[in-house]
Design an enzyme around this catalytic site. Structure first.
Site, mmCIF file in Angstrom:
data_model
loop_
_atom_site.group_PDB
_atom_site.id
_atom_site.type_symbol
_atom_site.label_atom_id
_atom_site.label_comp_id
_atom_site.label_asym_id
_atom_site.label_seq_id
_atom_site.Cartn_x
_atom_site.Cartn_y
_atom_site.Cartn_z
ATOM 1 N N PRO A 151 -17.290 -12.762 5.768
ATOM 2 C CA PRO A 151 -17.909 -12.218 4.552
ATOM 3 C C PRO A 151 -18.966 -13.120 3.904
ATOM 4 O O PRO A 151 -19.595 -12.715 2.927
ATOM 5 C CB PRO A 151 -16.717 -12.015 3.604
ATOM 6 C CG PRO A 151 -15.617 -12.872 4.139
ATOM 7 C CD PRO A 151 -15.856 -13.038 5.603
ATOM 8 N N HIS B 108 -29.250 -8.329 -8.964
ATOM 9 C CA HIS B 108 -29.364 -9.788 -8.885
ATOM 10 C C HIS B 108 -30.644 -10.164 -8.139
ATOM 11 O O HIS B 108 -30.874 -9.716 -7.026
ATOM 12 C CB HIS B 108 -28.142 -10.377 -8.167
ATOM 13 C CG HIS B 108 -26.959 -10.514 -9.071
ATOM 14 N ND1 HIS B 108 -25.911 -11.365 -8.820
ATOM 15 C CD2 HIS B 108 -26.669 -9.915 -10.250
ATOM 16 C CE1 HIS B 108 -25.021 -11.278 -9.795
ATOM 17 N NE2 HIS B 108 -25.457 -10.397 -10.676
ATOM 18 N N LYS C 88 -22.423 -9.098 4.496
ATOM 19 C CA LYS C 88 -23.112 -8.177 5.403
ATOM 20 C C LYS C 88 -22.249 -7.027 5.944
ATOM 21 O O LYS C 88 -22.780 -6.088 6.543
ATOM 22 C CB LYS C 88 -23.684 -8.956 6.608
ATOM 23 C CG LYS C 88 -24.874 -9.796 6.254
ATOM 24 C CD LYS C 88 -26.125 -8.945 6.086
ATOM 25 C CE LYS C 88 -27.176 -9.587 5.224
ATOM 26 N NZ LYS C 88 -27.190 -9.146 3.829
ATOM 27 N N TYR D 138 -22.379 -19.827 -4.198
ATOM 28 C CA TYR D 138 -21.767 -20.171 -2.899
ATOM 29 C C TYR D 138 -21.689 -21.692 -2.849
ATOM 30 O O TYR D 138 -22.719 -22.354 -2.952
ATOM 31 C CB TYR D 138 -22.639 -19.696 -1.746
ATOM 32 C CG TYR D 138 -22.659 -18.193 -1.525
ATOM 33 C CD1 TYR D 138 -21.806 -17.603 -0.607
ATOM 34 C CD2 TYR D 138 -23.554 -17.370 -2.212
ATOM 35 C CE1 TYR D 138 -21.825 -16.223 -0.377
ATOM 36 C CE2 TYR D 138 -23.586 -15.991 -1.990
ATOM 37 C CZ TYR D 138 -22.706 -15.432 -1.069
ATOM 38 O OH TYR D 138 -22.730 -14.079 -0.846
ATOM 39 N N TYR E 37 -30.539 -12.103 3.377
ATOM 40 C CA TYR E 37 -29.527 -11.749 2.377
ATOM 41 C C TYR E 37 -29.807 -10.372 1.766
ATOM 42 O O TYR E 37 -28.880 -9.570 1.598
ATOM 43 C CB TYR E 37 -29.458 -12.825 1.278
ATOM 44 C CG TYR E 37 -28.174 -12.732 0.471
ATOM 45 C CD1 TYR E 37 -27.071 -13.514 0.787
ATOM 46 C CD2 TYR E 37 -28.051 -11.834 -0.593
ATOM 47 C CE1 TYR E 37 -25.879 -13.405 0.079
ATOM 48 C CE2 TYR E 37 -26.877 -11.709 -1.314
ATOM 49 C CZ TYR E 37 -25.792 -12.520 -0.977
ATOM 50 O OH TYR E 37 -24.621 -12.401 -1.685
HETATM 51 P P1 RFL Z 1 -12.934 0.451 6.569
HETATM 52 O O1 RFL Z 1 -13.290 0.179 5.167
HETATM 53 O O2 RFL Z 1 -11.968 -0.429 7.259
HETATM 54 O O3 RFL Z 1 -12.443 1.953 6.649
HETATM 55 C C1 RFL Z 1 -11.838 2.492 7.808
HETATM 56 C C2 RFL Z 1 -10.934 3.617 7.389
HETATM 57 O O4 RFL Z 1 -10.348 4.192 8.560
HETATM 58 C C3 RFL Z 1 -8.963 4.410 8.336
HETATM 59 N N1 RFL Z 1 -8.303 4.402 9.665
HETATM 60 C C4 RFL Z 1 -7.910 5.527 10.291
HETATM 61 N N2 RFL Z 1 -7.989 6.832 9.945
HETATM 62 C C5 RFL Z 1 -7.485 7.730 10.826
HETATM 63 N N3 RFL Z 1 -6.904 7.384 12.016
HETATM 64 C C6 RFL Z 1 -6.835 6.089 12.401
HETATM 65 N N4 RFL Z 1 -6.275 5.755 13.562
HETATM 66 C C7 RFL Z 1 -7.337 5.103 11.526
HETATM 67 N N5 RFL Z 1 -7.409 3.753 11.577
HETATM 68 C C8 RFL Z 1 -7.989 3.354 10.452
HETATM 69 C C9 RFL Z 1 -8.537 3.256 7.442
HETATM 70 O O5 RFL Z 1 -7.361 3.562 6.704
HETATM 71 C C10 RFL Z 1 -9.766 3.114 6.543
HETATM 72 O O6 RFL Z 1 -9.670 3.884 5.361
HETATM 73 O O7 RFL Z 1 -14.260 0.461 7.496
HETATM 74 P P2 RFL Z 1 -15.754 0.956 7.132
HETATM 75 O O8 RFL Z 1 -15.735 2.286 6.445
HETATM 76 O O9 RFL Z 1 -16.549 0.774 8.372
HETATM 77 O O10 RFL Z 1 -16.265 -0.067 6.018
HETATM 78 C C11 RFL Z 1 -16.461 -1.427 6.325
HETATM 79 C C12 RFL Z 1 -16.245 -2.289 5.088
HETATM 80 O O11 RFL Z 1 -14.990 -1.963 4.524
HETATM 81 C C13 RFL Z 1 -16.308 -3.802 5.404
HETATM 82 O O12 RFL Z 1 -17.342 -4.073 6.330
HETATM 83 C C14 RFL Z 1 -16.563 -4.667 4.152
HETATM 84 O O13 RFL Z 1 -15.511 -4.543 3.248
HETATM 85 C C15 RFL Z 1 -16.752 -6.140 4.526
HETATM 86 N N6 RFL Z 1 -16.914 -7.003 3.352
HETATM 87 C C16 RFL Z 1 -18.140 -7.107 2.705
HETATM 88 N N7 RFL Z 1 -19.205 -6.387 3.124
HETATM 89 C C17 RFL Z 1 -20.396 -6.443 2.451
HETATM 90 O O14 RFL Z 1 -21.354 -5.781 2.879
HETATM 91 N N8 RFL Z 1 -20.572 -7.213 1.317
HETATM 92 C C18 RFL Z 1 -19.555 -7.964 0.826
HETATM 93 O O15 RFL Z 1 -19.737 -8.584 -0.233
HETATM 94 C C19 RFL Z 1 -18.294 -7.971 1.541
HETATM 95 N N9 RFL Z 1 -17.252 -8.683 1.101
HETATM 96 C C20 RFL Z 1 -15.845 -7.760 2.881
HETATM 97 C C21 RFL Z 1 -16.045 -8.603 1.747
HETATM 98 C C22 RFL Z 1 -14.587 -7.690 3.485
HETATM 99 C C23 RFL Z 1 -13.539 -8.442 2.983
HETATM 100 N N10 RFL Z 1 -12.281 -8.294 3.640
HETATM 101 C C24 RFL Z 1 -11.054 -8.219 2.984
HETATM 102 C C25 RFL Z 1 -12.234 -7.991 5.059
HETATM 103 C C26 RFL Z 1 -15.028 -9.368 1.254
HETATM 104 C C27 RFL Z 1 -13.762 -9.320 1.874
HETATM 105 C C28 RFL Z 1 -12.708 -10.216 1.311
HETATM 106 C C1 PHB Z 2 -17.497 -10.202 -3.300
HETATM 107 O O1 PHB Z 2 -17.910 -10.106 -4.463
HETATM 108 O O2 PHB Z 2 -16.392 -9.744 -2.951
HETATM 109 C C2 PHB Z 2 -18.323 -10.909 -2.298
HETATM 110 C C3 PHB Z 2 -19.611 -11.278 -2.633
HETATM 111 C C4 PHB Z 2 -20.396 -11.959 -1.708
HETATM 112 C C5 PHB Z 2 -19.873 -12.271 -0.477
HETATM 113 C C6 PHB Z 2 -18.588 -11.870 -0.128
HETATM 114 C C7 PHB Z 2 -17.800 -11.196 -1.042
HETATM 115 O O3 PHB Z 2 -20.631 -12.960 0.417
#
Ligand code: RFL
Ligand code: PHB
Length: 389
Positions: A292, A72, A296, A200, A384
């Site tokens: 989110p 994109h 980031k 957005y 971004y």
């Molecule tokens: P995770 O993905 O939470 O993984 C951590 C893992 O550790 C395990 N765990 C354990 N294992 C052993 N012993 C324990 N005591 C433990 N406790 C936990 C868990 O089961 C899990 O498997 O962290 P990690 O790897 O640092 O990754 C981070 C990302 O997942 C997170 O920052 C992103 O998903 C955030 N996020 C977004 N980030 C972006 O860069 N771009 C996006 O577009 C974006 N969209 C989002 C998002 C997060 C969202 N939610 C639901 C929070 C959109 C949403 C809706």
């Molecule tokens: C997504 O596609 O899940 C998404 C994209 C952009 C954002 C957050 C989530 O800022």
């Protein structure tokens, strides 16, 4: 058992670190509390910065992403039934990649399996011992049986609710937090995206985001109340509300269908300092959370992994400790900038329950300035697509 680096958490941070280190001959064991299926079932991030994309390639797991991901060049920002475009490519020379976290994690698990990387699932009661000594070890249970791994270093990649951060004593650890008074209700549907780029949208009914995973898989979010539950929203109610929050021109093009996933995420800004204590290093959501809105979270996790990977490599290959010693400072410097961008973008686009008319005027001025000012668009675009590592 003995390994060089114990990695707690088999999410994207832990898997990426393990994969990068393994390719350089550094031995790791990943301890994951859940199953692989459970981790892959989490629908989260969708947008990868160029730094993350490069790291995936460096880890030897970029092929499917390069084939199936979508580049994109910019994004759309909407308010008051109108929208404008921010051109990342023109302002920064860089783009972002649309490729879901689920796919990133799947590619990493497949690669770990192919290299016979050690990943232990369903672990319980993980405890880090002697992180501030020269000889740390980690204990954990599987099926009620206790295990011990001695190691040189521990990487805490266990997300916001993990144990790694809690291992750092409160006398050393400082936490900074902001909880937002709303959440995001997200759905995934097997329908074509409403637009070729993300939209957005700030509307007087609250924020909305139109995102995607591929040509027939869309991801949509609407700001919701923290007291809402996904069961309060049937598909028809969701689509109707989304249409009311995006410009008519897009609402008219929206193709709706049944949701295949629906969940609510609360919004939080959080940073813990320092990100290193002795031989324990925190990475990703274990150390920091962003709302989110700026996409980031996963990307900031990736920059932590970049710094830690290079620090460990320098130590193991050349006996050079500088990279590990500067890990926390370098990672935090970048984290705080991502925190600022995510917080500012959240403020610009959401409705707050206690927002005054003055606050709404300020928000509007922010949006108009971004729409009309090339320098403001350049600053937005630079943030971004991701600040340099
Ligand atoms: P995770 O993905 O939470 O993984 C951590 C893992 O550790 C395990 N765990 C354990 N294992 C052993 N012993 C324990 N005591 C433990 N406790 C936990 C868990 O089961 C899990 O498997 O962290 P990690 O790897 O640092 O990754 C981070 C990302 O997942 C997170 O920052 C992103 O998903 C955030 N996020 C977004 N980030 C972006 O860069 N771009 C996006 O577009 C974006 N969209 C989002 C998002 C997060 C969202 N939610 C639901 C929070 C959109 C949403 C809706
Ligand atoms: C997504 O596609 O899940 C998404 C994209 C952009 C954002 C957050 C989530 O800022």
């Amino acid at each position: 058992m003995r390994t060089q680096v114990v990695i707690i958490g088999g999410g994207p941070s832990g898997l990426l670190l393990s994969q990068l280190l393994h390719r350089k001959g550094i031995d790791t064991v990943v301890l994951e509390r859940k199953t692989r299926q459970y981790v892959l079932g989490r629908i989260r991030a969708g947008i990868l910065e160029v730094g993350f994309v490069d790291l995936m390639r460096e880890a030897g797991v970029g092929a499917r992403m390069d084939n199936e991901g979508f580049i994109h060049d910019g994004t759309v920002i909407a308010f008051d039934n109108e929208d404008f475009h921010v051109d990342f490519k023109r302002h920064t020379g860089t783009t972002v990649m649309v490729y879901g976290q689920t796919e990133v994690t799947r590619d990493l698990y497949d690669a770990r399996e192919a290299m016979e990387g050690k990943v232990v699932f369903n672990v319980d009661g993980v405890t880090i011992h002697g992180a501030d000594s020269d000889a740390p070890h980690v204990t954990y249970f599987v099926d009620g049986v206790e295990h011990r791994i001695d190691c040189d270093y521990v990487a805490g990649c266990d997300g916001f609710h993990g144990v790694s951060r809690q291992t750092i004593p409160l006398s050393v650890r400082r936490e900074y937090e902001k909880v937002y008074p709303f959440g995001w209700l997200g759905i995934l549907s097997e329908t074509p995206p409403v637009h070729e780029e993300l939209i957005y949208s700030n509307s007087d009914r609250g924020f909305a985001l139109c995102s995607m995973r591929n040509a027939n898989l869309s991801r949509y979010y609407i700001q919701c109340s923290l007291s809402d539950s996904p069961d309060d929203w049937d598909d028809a109610g969701f689509w109707e509300e989304l249409k009311r929050r995006i410009p008519e021109e897009h609402a008219d093009n929206l193709i709706t269908g049944p949701s295949i996933e629906k969940s609510i995420a609360p919004l939080r800004s959080f940073v813990t300092e320092p990100m290193r204590w002795g031989r324990l290093f925190l990475c990703g959501d274990a150390a920091h959370i962003v709302p989110p809105t700026g996409a980031k979270g996963l990307n900031t996790a990736a920059s932590d992994i970049h710094y830690l990977y290079h620090g460990l490599l320098a130590k193991y290959q050349d006996g050079e400790a500088e990279g590990l010693d500067s890990y926390s400072g370098k990672a935090l410097a970048r984290v705080w900038k991502a925190e600022r961008f995510s917080w500012a973008t959240t403020n610009m686009l959401h409705r707050y329950p206690d927002q005054s008319e003055f606050d709404i005027k300020m928000q509007r001025a922010d949006l108009e300035f971004l729409r009309d000012n090339d320098s403001a668009q350049k600053v937005f675009a630079e943030n971004y697509v991701g600040l340099p590592y």
